[in-house]
Design a protein around this motif. Structure first.
Motif, PDB file in Angstrom:
ATOM      1  N   SER A 661       0.949  -1.277   0.065  1.00 51.82           N
ATOM      2  CA  SER A 661       0.047  -0.019  -0.078  1.00 51.82           C
ATOM      3  C   SER A 661       0.836   1.109  -0.223  1.00 51.82           C
ATOM      4  O   SER A 661       2.149   0.996   0.322  1.00 51.82           O
ATOM      5  N   VAL A 663       1.603   4.732   1.789  1.00 52.96           N
ATOM      6  CA  VAL A 663       1.337   5.181   3.036  1.00 52.96           C
ATOM      7  C   VAL A 663       1.631   6.574   3.141  1.00 52.96           C
ATOM      8  O   VAL A 663       2.689   6.837   2.923  1.00 52.96           O
ATOM      9  N   ASP A 664       0.357   7.390   3.474  1.00 55.11           N
ATOM     10  CA  ASP A 664       0.728   8.904   3.762  1.00 55.11           C
ATOM     11  C   ASP A 664       1.497   9.624   2.808  1.00 55.11           C
ATOM     12  O   ASP A 664       2.571  10.240   3.248  1.00 55.11           O
ATOM     13  N   ARG A 834      -2.807  14.124   3.584  1.00 55.44           N
ATOM     14  CA  ARG A 834      -1.678  13.141   3.088  1.00 55.44           C
ATOM     15  C   ARG A 834      -2.559  11.919   2.799  1.00 55.44           C
ATOM     16  O   ARG A 834      -3.651  11.789   3.556  1.00 55.44           O
ATOM     17  N   TYR A 835      -2.175  11.077   1.837  1.00 54.11           N
ATOM     18  CA  TYR A 835      -3.265  10.164   1.331  1.00 54.11           C
ATOM     19  C   TYR A 835      -2.616   8.596   1.349  1.00 54.11           C
ATOM     20  O   TYR A 835      -1.496   8.445   1.182  1.00 54.11           O
ATOM     21  N   THR A 836      -3.368   7.711   1.835  1.00 55.39           N
ATOM     22  CA  THR A 836      -2.880   6.262   2.013  1.00 55.39           C
ATOM     23  C   THR A 836      -3.759   5.643   1.315  1.00 55.39           C
ATOM     24  O   THR A 836      -5.075   5.523   1.440  1.00 55.39           O
ATOM     25  N   ILE A 838      -4.869   2.051  -0.147  1.00 52.08           N
ATOM     26  CA  ILE A 838      -4.802   0.537   0.474  1.00 52.08           C
ATOM     27  C   ILE A 838      -5.048  -0.489  -0.645  1.00 52.08           C
ATOM     28  O   ILE A 838      -5.877  -0.576  -1.236  1.00 52.08           O
ATOM     29  N   LYS A 852      -7.433   6.621   2.373  1.00 54.48           N
ATOM     30  CA  LYS A 852      -7.631   7.149   3.594  1.00 54.48           C
ATOM     31  C   LYS A 852      -6.629   8.292   3.524  1.00 54.48           C
ATOM     32  O   LYS A 852      -5.661   8.335   3.353  1.00 54.48           O
ATOM     33  N   ASP A 854      -5.402  11.668   6.028  1.00 55.85           N
ATOM     34  CA  ASP A 854      -4.879  11.978   7.458  1.00 55.85           C
ATOM     35  C   ASP A 854      -6.037  12.474   8.017  1.00 55.85           C
ATOM     36  O   ASP A 854      -5.836  13.103   9.390  1.00 55.85           O
ATOM     37  N   THR A 858     -12.422   9.028   4.103  1.00 48.80           N
ATOM     38  CA  THR A 858     -12.217   7.824   3.331  1.00 48.80           C
ATOM     39  C   THR A 858     -12.857   7.981   2.133  1.00 48.80           C
ATOM     40  O   THR A 858     -14.187   8.474   2.116  1.00 48.80           O
TER      41      THR A 858
END
Length: 889
Positions: A661, A663-664, A834-836, A838, A852, A854, A858
């Motif tokens: 994934s 992350v951030d 900031r984008y995660t 998944i 998701k 920060d 979502t």
């Protein structure tokens, strides 16, 4: 494995049993006769290449069942007959091949396995610039400079032509790739290894589609995808819908093929044909020459379709004879296509296939027009040009607006050029170029321009000396018939001397404007204009100082050059006043269609094509004198600023790494609609204050030696720094046009490359937010390679242009798409989050994945890996990594 369709094979001529073909009529399936002719080409390729591994029997059934399967997002393989490259995209392809050989050797494999399996032609046509014009020796001087600047690139390409099998190179000075393809390279039907089969092609230039005008199915792909085809892989494509475009009526006498194509472009953009085939039919097609059809097919990327196909008919056969093809071979072409059910009679409606949708255009309704000022689909009738431009002046900044304050609309600047005083204002023409593959292949518009020039000169009209005029024919044949018909001296008298053979002004190789002109434009903040017979007019592409650029037919290019402005109503205002004080209107000098056709019949003859093309591979003395190494592995020169081993395969292992994934991630750029590959990876001028310029200066180069981004595509250090370096890039973080962004942790405004470098030093992954039609325009592999090197892991956009999405996949960058009805605005995204992203353990083509933020928010996006093959490429870190592992193991 043996081909399960071997029973379809039969000789074309019983007296020549060794020369066979797959007769699809012997399938005995009524669905075949209902298929669009373009789909029949896909079907034949699947039948002939069926091996139950790369191409399966089920694939053949899916294509045969097109009327049902076209709506089901079904993936089918396609093995084109050949690949075509130009040098801007060809150099990085050969660089990748050379680097892949090194990588395979490091992994313990045989480097010479990296070799084109599919025949490849590379035409060097994008390197020449308009440095000199309006002088008899312009052509020679521009060609000398081309060699001086690009000698190292040319040596590298010549090495590649000798080191790799199945690769032919057409030297510089020969013409534009698509015109050379149309007039010389295209076979229409292959006769190879004992089999006849349809010619088909993919190319690393989006205007490869031009060849569809001759009945050869072809389209542009990313350089990365083309390399896989060269290595024997089929293209994995979604079975396309086919829009039937019915042409009726006969064009009016004053209308050119350029007017028709600009009308078609706007129409099909409105209909929405991205990712689809367009196939032309109806009685109106019989009124179009092959050059007319090729003009329409050429601009297929501008309306967004994959291909714009004109099946072969008697007019196509006549063109093959006219262009000097072997007459015995031409007989076999007709005989094969008739036997295979692929020969068309456009006046016989009983042959009309079933289409997904039918759209109609009456050619009688087409009027003279241009397109602009910033996009090829924004058609403007010539009668409306003055009012349209004036409306654009004050309109809000955008595709049809420059946001000039009302009190400044009549601004003008005086300047001195060649000891005479002149004046520029908004709308003044400073570049007038008869250029590009779109029109220079078409004798009717080129001779039309010549006849208009003759009448203009005879009427006493001139072109102001500061306007940068140029003529860059697409092949030597054009010069031949312009000279033989007697119009060349008149073109030269108006400033339209031949300046080179290649894709010049249209790609951004317009060269410098006179310094007094640049100063006047800059000091007056003027919206100066370029008028060109090209196919692209995106911001910042043609020249940094022409904010407005209009696509027009070659005769109209000359007309606007004479007028000196686009703020003219040709119906009411004269082009100029001659020495006797007589007003000369455009209608007084405009040649009629019948007049042009009579000159064309007399002067465009087979002998010209034979004479030009029989010596095309040997005629360039400078090319012949280049000496290169015979080694099969390339000896990289660490001092080179043109050719550099790319970092794509560093640390590559035979074992696959599991995907993770994202992350951030920070957003590097927050972009709007219609961000083109020119915005992402410009081809033209390297600005003196740019990261690329700073790098080249550090290597000891002066601005005179910078050349263009396009010419430096073999050097990743330049190209990474040139990514998002277009001066017209509009980043929502800044709310102004600039190749900059905000480094969010520090809030500093930096050049895009510098910001990405800082993020990467901090170990931060990056993404890009974008709107509709992300990556429209040229099929530029560096528009995907560059973002990869900037550390961009994914793009989230509303929609993608087909070729660019494919290129992102090829580099292992994830194309994500908002759900229908959603976009950054509706989701309340500022880009400062900031984008995660998944990614589940098992990925499925076209699946939804979760994003998701920060902030706790979502949302779902569509993962645009459209096929299983694309997923395989992603899991390998890109298509080239996949090929290296395959060859090494």
């Amino acid at each position: 494995m043996s081909n399960p369709f071997a029973n379809l094979v039969e000789p074309l001529d019983p007296h020549q049993p060794a020369r066979k073909f797959f007769n699809l009529n012997r399938l005995g399936d009524p669905r075949y006769a209902c298929l669009p002719f373009s789909i029949r080409v896909l079907l034949e390729a699947a039948v002939r290449n069926c091996d139950e591994f790369l191409v399966k029997k089920g694939d053949v059934e899916n294509i045969l069942n097109w009327s049902v399967m076209q709506h089901k997002n079904i993936e089918v393989p396609f093995k084109p007959a050949r690949v075509i490259l130009q040098d801007f995209t060809g150099v990085p392809a050969v660089v990748d091949f050379a680097a892949m050989r090194d990588a395979v050797k490091l992994l313990g494999g045989d480097p010479e396995k990296i070799n084109p399996i599919c025949p490849v032609d590379l035409v060097i046509d994008h390197s020449i610039q308009v440095d000199f014009n309006r002088r008899p020796d312009s052509l020679q001087k521009n060609q000398d400079l081309e060699f001086e600047r690009n000698k190292e690139r040319f040596e590298f390409l010549k090495w590649g032509s000798q080191a790799f099998q199945n690769m032919r190179i057409i030297p510089p000075g020969s013409g534009i790739v698509h015109q050379v393809n149309l007039e010389y390279l295209a076979k229409v039907v292959f006769d190879q290894n004992g089999y006849y089969y349809p010619d088909s092609v993919v190319g690393t230039d989006s205007h490869t589609t031009m060849i569809n005008g001759l009945g050869v199915l072809g389209w542009g792909v990313g350089g990365i995808e083309a390399e896989a085809v060269m290595l024997g892989q089929p293209i994995s494509m979604v079975l396309p819908e086919v829009i039937g475009y019915k042409l009726i009526g006969n064009p009016k006498p004053l209308v050119t093929s350029t007017d028709i194509v600009l009308t078609v472009t706007k129409h099909l953009r409105q209909v929405g044909v991205v990712g689809k085939f367009v196939e032309f039919f109806g009685p109106g097609v019989t009124h179009l020459s092959i050059a007319d059809r090729a003009t329409i097919a050429n601009m297929c990327p501008e309306y967004g379709a994959t291909a714009a196909f004109f099946p072969v008919d008697e007019v196509s056969i006549g063109y093959l004879v006219q262009t000097g093809r072997d007459e015995e071979n031409v007989k076999h072409i007709r005989k094969y296509l008739q036997a295979a059910g692929m020969f068309r009679d456009f006046s016989n409606s009983s042959q009309d296939p079933i289409f997904t949708q039918i759209i109609e255009l009456d050619l009688q309704t087409v009027v003279p027009c241009c397109s602009g000022p910033k996009r090829p689909q924004d058609k403007v009738a010539v009668s409306d040009m003055k009012t349209d431009f004036e409306a654009c002046l004050g309109a809000k900044q955008g595709f049809k607006g420059f946001q000039i304050a009302p009190e400044l609309h009549s601004s003008h600047m005086k300047f001195v050029y060649n000891d005479k005083e002149f004046e520029l204002s908004h709308g003044s023409v400073v570049i007038a170029a008869i250029t590009s593959c779109t029109n220079t292949s078409n004798p009717s518009v080129m001779l039309g321009a010549g006849l208009l020039a003759k009448k203009a000169v005879e009427a006493g009209l001139t072109v102001k000396p500061y306007i940068k005029t140029s003529l860059s024919p697409g092949s030597g044949v054009v010069t031949y018939y312009l000279r033989e018909s007697g119009v060349m001296p008149f073109l030269a008298q108006l400033g339209f001397d031949v300046v080179g053979y290649g894709c010049m002004t249209c790609i951004g190789n317009s060269g410098p404007l006179p310094e007094p002109v640049v100063e006047a434009i800059t000091q007056g903040d003027l919206v100066a204009v370029g008028v060109l017979s090209g196919n692209r007019n995106f911001e910042g592409r043609v020249h940094p100082n022409t904010r407005a650029n209009y696509l027009a037919s070659p005769p109209l290019v000359i007309a606007y050059a004479i007028a000196g402005t686009v703020r003219i109503d040709f119906e009411k205002e004269p082009l100029g006043v001659n020495a006797q004080g007589k007003k000369i209107f455009l209608k007084d000098i405009w040649p009629m269609r019948e007049e042009i056709q009579a000159v064309e019949r007399q002067h465009v003859i087979p002998g010209m094509f034979k004479e030009v093309y029989q010596k095309i591979e040997t005629v360039n003395k400078s090319w012949n004198e280049l000496e290169v190494s015979s080694d099969k592995l390339y000896a990289w020169n660490p001092k080179s600023t043109y050719i550099k081993s790319p970092p794509f395969f560093e640390n590559l292992t035979l074992e696959l790494q599991p995907h993770k994934s994202i992350v951030d991630a920070y957003v590097l750029l927050n972009l709007g609609d219609s961000v083109t590959t020119d915005h992402i990876s410009p081809a033209g001028n390297i600005a003196r204050n740019s990261p690329a310029a700073r790098y080249l200066t550090s290597r000891g180069l002066t601005p005179r030696d910078f050349n263009s981004y396009g010419s430096r595509r073999g050097n990743d250090a330049v190209m990474a720094r040139g990514t998002f370096a277009n001066i017209r890039l509009l980043n929502k973080f800044l709310n102004k046009q600039a190749p900059q962004t905000i480094h969010l942790p520090s809030e500093e405004i930096l050049d895009v490359f510098d910001a990405s470098e800082r993020y990467q030093q901090e170990g931060q992954p990056l993404i890009v937010l974008a709107g509709k039609e992300y990556g429209s325009g040229s099929s530029r592999d560096w528009a995907a390679k560059g973002p990869f090197l900037l550390g961009i892991k994914a793009v989230i956009a509303e929609s993608y242009e087909r070729i660019h999405r494919s290129n992102l996949v090829g580099m292992g960058v994830i194309p994500l798409q908002y759900l229908p009805g959603q976009d950054a605005e509706s989701l309340g995204l500022t880009g400062r989050e900031r984008y995660t992203i998944i990614l589940p353990g098992v990925l499925v083509p076209g699946m939804n994945v979760q994003v998701k933020l920060d902030t706790g928010k979502t949302f779902q996006v569509i993962m645009r890996f459209d096929t299983d093959v694309e997923l395989t490429y992603f899991q390998n870190g890109g298509i080239l990594n996949y090929m290296i592992r395959k060859m090494a193991s």
